[in-house]
Every structure is written in C-alpha cells, then in structure tokens.
Design a protein around this motif. Structure first.
Motif, PDB file in Angstrom:
ATOM      1  N   LYS A   1     -22.921  -9.628 -11.345  1.00 44.24           N
ATOM      2  CA  LYS A   1     -22.766  -9.389 -12.780  1.00 44.24           C
ATOM      3  C   LYS A   1     -22.958  -7.906 -13.076  1.00 44.24           C
ATOM      4  O   LYS A   1     -23.727  -7.227 -12.400  1.00 44.24           O
TER       5      LYS A   1
ATOM      6  N   PHE B   1     -19.340  -3.303 -22.304  1.00 43.83           N
ATOM      7  CA  PHE B   1     -18.490  -3.832 -21.234  1.00 43.83           C
ATOM      8  C   PHE B   1     -19.330  -4.754 -20.361  1.00 43.83           C
ATOM      9  O   PHE B   1     -20.474  -4.437 -20.042  1.00 43.83           O
ATOM     10  N   TRP B   2     -18.783  -5.873 -19.980  1.00 47.39           N
ATOM     11  CA  TRP B   2     -19.495  -6.707 -19.016  1.00 47.39           C
ATOM     12  C   TRP B   2     -18.502  -7.495 -18.173  1.00 47.39           C
ATOM     13  O   TRP B   2     -17.356  -7.733 -18.572  1.00 47.39           O
ATOM     14  N   GLY B   3     -18.937  -7.846 -16.991  1.00 39.82           N
ATOM     15  CA  GLY B   3     -18.096  -8.613 -16.093  1.00 39.82           C
ATOM     16  C   GLY B   3     -18.942  -9.502 -15.201  1.00 39.82           C
ATOM     17  O   GLY B   3     -20.125  -9.240 -14.973  1.00 39.82           O
TER      18      GLY B   3
ATOM     19  N   ALA C   1     -13.624  -9.853 -16.896  1.00 43.93           N
ATOM     20  CA  ALA C   1     -14.283  -8.697 -17.493  1.00 43.93           C
ATOM     21  C   ALA C   1     -13.945  -8.639 -18.976  1.00 43.93           C
ATOM     22  O   ALA C   1     -12.873  -9.088 -19.397  1.00 43.93           O
ATOM     23  N   TYR C   2     -14.866  -8.027 -19.744  1.00 48.57           N
ATOM     24  CA  TYR C   2     -14.736  -8.061 -21.207  1.00 48.57           C
ATOM     25  C   TYR C   2     -15.180  -6.749 -21.830  1.00 48.57           C
ATOM     26  O   TYR C   2     -16.068  -6.061 -21.313  1.00 48.57           O
TER      27      TYR C   2
ATOM     28  N   ALA D   1     -15.864   1.540 -15.917  1.00 45.37           N
ATOM     29  CA  ALA D   1     -15.541   0.587 -16.983  1.00 45.37           C
ATOM     30  C   ALA D   1     -14.163   0.877 -17.564  1.00 45.37           C
ATOM     31  O   ALA D   1     -13.405  -0.041 -17.904  1.00 45.37           O
TER      32      ALA D   1
ATOM     33  N   ALA E   1     -11.642  -0.599 -15.389  1.00 50.14           N
ATOM     34  CA  ALA E   1     -11.601  -2.053 -15.589  1.00 50.14           C
ATOM     35  C   ALA E   1     -10.764  -2.447 -16.799  1.00 50.14           C
ATOM     36  O   ALA E   1     -10.094  -3.487 -16.792  1.00 50.14           O
ATOM     37  N   CYS E   2     -10.795  -1.624 -17.845  1.00 49.05           N
ATOM     38  CA  CYS E   2     -10.048  -2.006 -19.055  1.00 49.05           C
ATOM     39  C   CYS E   2      -8.731  -1.249 -19.188  1.00 49.05           C
ATOM     40  O   CYS E   2      -8.084  -1.312 -20.250  1.00 49.05           O
TER      41      CYS E   2
ATOM     42  N   LEU F   1     -17.363  -4.942 -12.724  1.00 47.19           N
ATOM     43  CA  LEU F   1     -16.371  -4.905 -13.792  1.00 47.19           C
ATOM     44  C   LEU F   1     -14.967  -4.698 -13.246  1.00 47.19           C
ATOM     45  O   LEU F   1     -14.033  -5.414 -13.621  1.00 47.19           O
TER      46      LEU F   1
ATOM     47  N   ALA G   1     -13.783  -7.760 -11.288  1.00 47.05           N
ATOM     48  CA  ALA G   1     -13.588  -8.905 -12.186  1.00 47.05           C
ATOM     49  C   ALA G   1     -12.345  -8.726 -13.049  1.00 47.05           C
ATOM     50  O   ALA G   1     -11.751  -9.709 -13.506  1.00 47.05           O
ATOM     51  N   ALA G   2     -11.952  -7.463 -13.280  1.00 45.65           N
ATOM     52  CA  ALA G   2     -10.777  -7.170 -14.102  1.00 45.65           C
ATOM     53  C   ALA G   2      -9.490  -7.108 -13.284  1.00 45.65           C
ATOM     54  O   ALA G   2      -8.422  -6.793 -13.817  1.00 45.65           O
TER      55      ALA G   2
END
Length: 258
Positions: free
Chosen positions: A113, A125-127, A133-134, A186, A189-190, A214, A217-218
């Motif tokens: 995590k 940001f979290w994953g 990921a978010y 991060a 990731a996004c 992250l 997960a992304a």
C-alpha cells in the motif's frame, strides 16, 4: 480503521502542523543528523513527531522505518511503514510548493500500500496492490505515451556528471526535475509524467516505497537500471537507482541509459 483512511487523518494533522513553519527560517532550523545521513530540519521533525504520536495512539503496523529516526518497533501485529515525513524538504523550507508526506506499507518485504499527500495542495494519492491507484478518490492510470520523443520525464543524474543521463535527455521531449521523488512518482501513476529516472544511487526505501506501489497499481513499471525488480534494504542510509515509467517506454529508457 482502514489503513488508507488512517493515513488520511494523519496527513491532515501533519499538514496543519507544518503549515506555519513551511517557507520560514524556523522550518529549516537544523535539529540533528538523521538516520539517513542527511540533516533533520525542524519541519522534518515536526512532521515525524505527528506520525509517531499517531502510531502510539493506534499502532497500525509492527515497525516504523523513517528517514529521521531510523527503525522503531511500534507494537502492532504485523507490517512495516516506510515513512518520509517531508519528502522535498528543500522545497518546503524555501517556499517551493512541491513536497509531501509519503507513507508506504509492506509485509514480509513486499510493498502493498502507498499513500502520498501533497502538503501544498491537499491533493491525495493512494494505491494498493490489486486494487488500483487513486487521486482524491478518483481512479487513475499511467499515460499511454509510446515514444520517447513525445515523453516528459523527471530525470536525476549523478552529481556533477550530466553525461550519465544525457543520451536519454537528448531523446525525450520534456525534462523535469521537481525535487520530491514521491510526488514525481505519483505524477507518473496518474499520467502527468511518463517516467521518473534516478541514477544517483541515493534513493532510499522511504523515498520510493509509496510511489512504487502507486505506479505499479496504476499500470506502470518500476525496475532497477537493468530492468530487474527493484529491491531496497530496510536501511535508510543505503540508496538505490530506480526507473519508473508507464511501461510502454520502459525498455527504451533503459536502452539510452546504458
């Protein structure tokens, strides 16, 4: 309490605690030499104290590894938190709005995590492995950029030796160097950046743990310079090199770094 929810409450506390000293001489006041071998400044200590206090109230892990204090037994049932209380301390002290609280969580050496709070914008940001990921609760994913000539990368070369990354830098469209590796990861990731490259061999597990989770997960890829899975020791005085990308351009990045 859910781990990510716990991190969110903690980040609110840290954000409030550092707000008044960010960008001030007091925030940059030297406190001690940190466990990672770099100076601990007041803003680092204030943020870390918030985390330690929260873990004493609710021990969500068995062990804490932090840049400033090193390793500490917390008393929880399992798991390790990898903490950078303020990633981007130089930015924070000098009023550059790009620094974070970075929290990674792993069990038995496997990262599971990651949570990153932009302490300037409140963006979160979290994953989590297997759960995506978010960004502020919205799903995110890496970019689909397919060619280096179209890519934007954060690239960190070895000190005073730009030749280590120059062949890569000549291939990409945009070269960024923003000063907070967790937030740059991060951004990979996004999809705001197509990659993050650090060949200084100084990136520590506390810098990278949350960002690695992250990125992966992304849908991205994170490796060492040879394309192998990245591993870090649980020792904050030891660094590594790292490549994180959207996956599509990963092999090309490695090729131009050789």
């Amino acid at each position: 309490m859910d781990f990510i929810q716990w991190c969110g409450h903690l980040a609110d506390r840290v954000e409030e605690a550092v707000r008044e000293i960010a960008g001030t001489p007091e925030g940059g006041r030297y406190i001690k030499m940190g466990a990672d071998g770099t100076p601990t400044e007041k803003i680092d200590q204030v943020a870390e104290d918030c985390v330690v206090a929260a873990l004493q109230e609710e021990p969500v892990c068995k062990r804490l590894i932090s840049e400033e204090l090193g390793s500490m037994e917390v008393g929880g049932e399992k798991g390790t938190i990898y903490l950078d209380p303020v990633d981007g301390t130089y930015n924070a002290v000098h009023g550059i709005p790009f620094y974070t609280l970075s929290i990674g969580y792993g069990e038995d050496g496997i990262l599971k995590k990651g949570f990153i709070r932009d302490l300037c914008t409140h963006e979160t940001f979290w994953g989590e492995t297997g759960k995506g990921a978010y960004v502020d609760g919205r799903p995110c994913q890496v970019s689909d950029t397919a060619y280096l000539k179209d890519s934007a990368l954060s690239v960190y070369g070895r000190k005073f030796d730009p030749s280590t990354v120059l062949p890569l830098g000549q291939q990409i469209r945009r070269w960024r160097l923003l000063g907070a590796s967790s937030l740059e990861l991060a951004y990979v990731a996004c999809g705001r950046l197509d990659g993050f490259v650090d060949v200084r061999n100084t990136l520590r597990v506390t810098d990278a743990a949350a960002g690695i989770v992250l990125c992966e997960a992304a849908g991205g890829m994170v490796t060492d310079l040879d394309g192998h899975p990245i591993t870090f020791p649980d020792e904050v005085s030891m660094g590594r090199c790292l490549i994180a990308t959207n996956g599509v351009i990963h092999n090309k990045v490695i090729e131009y770094l050789r």
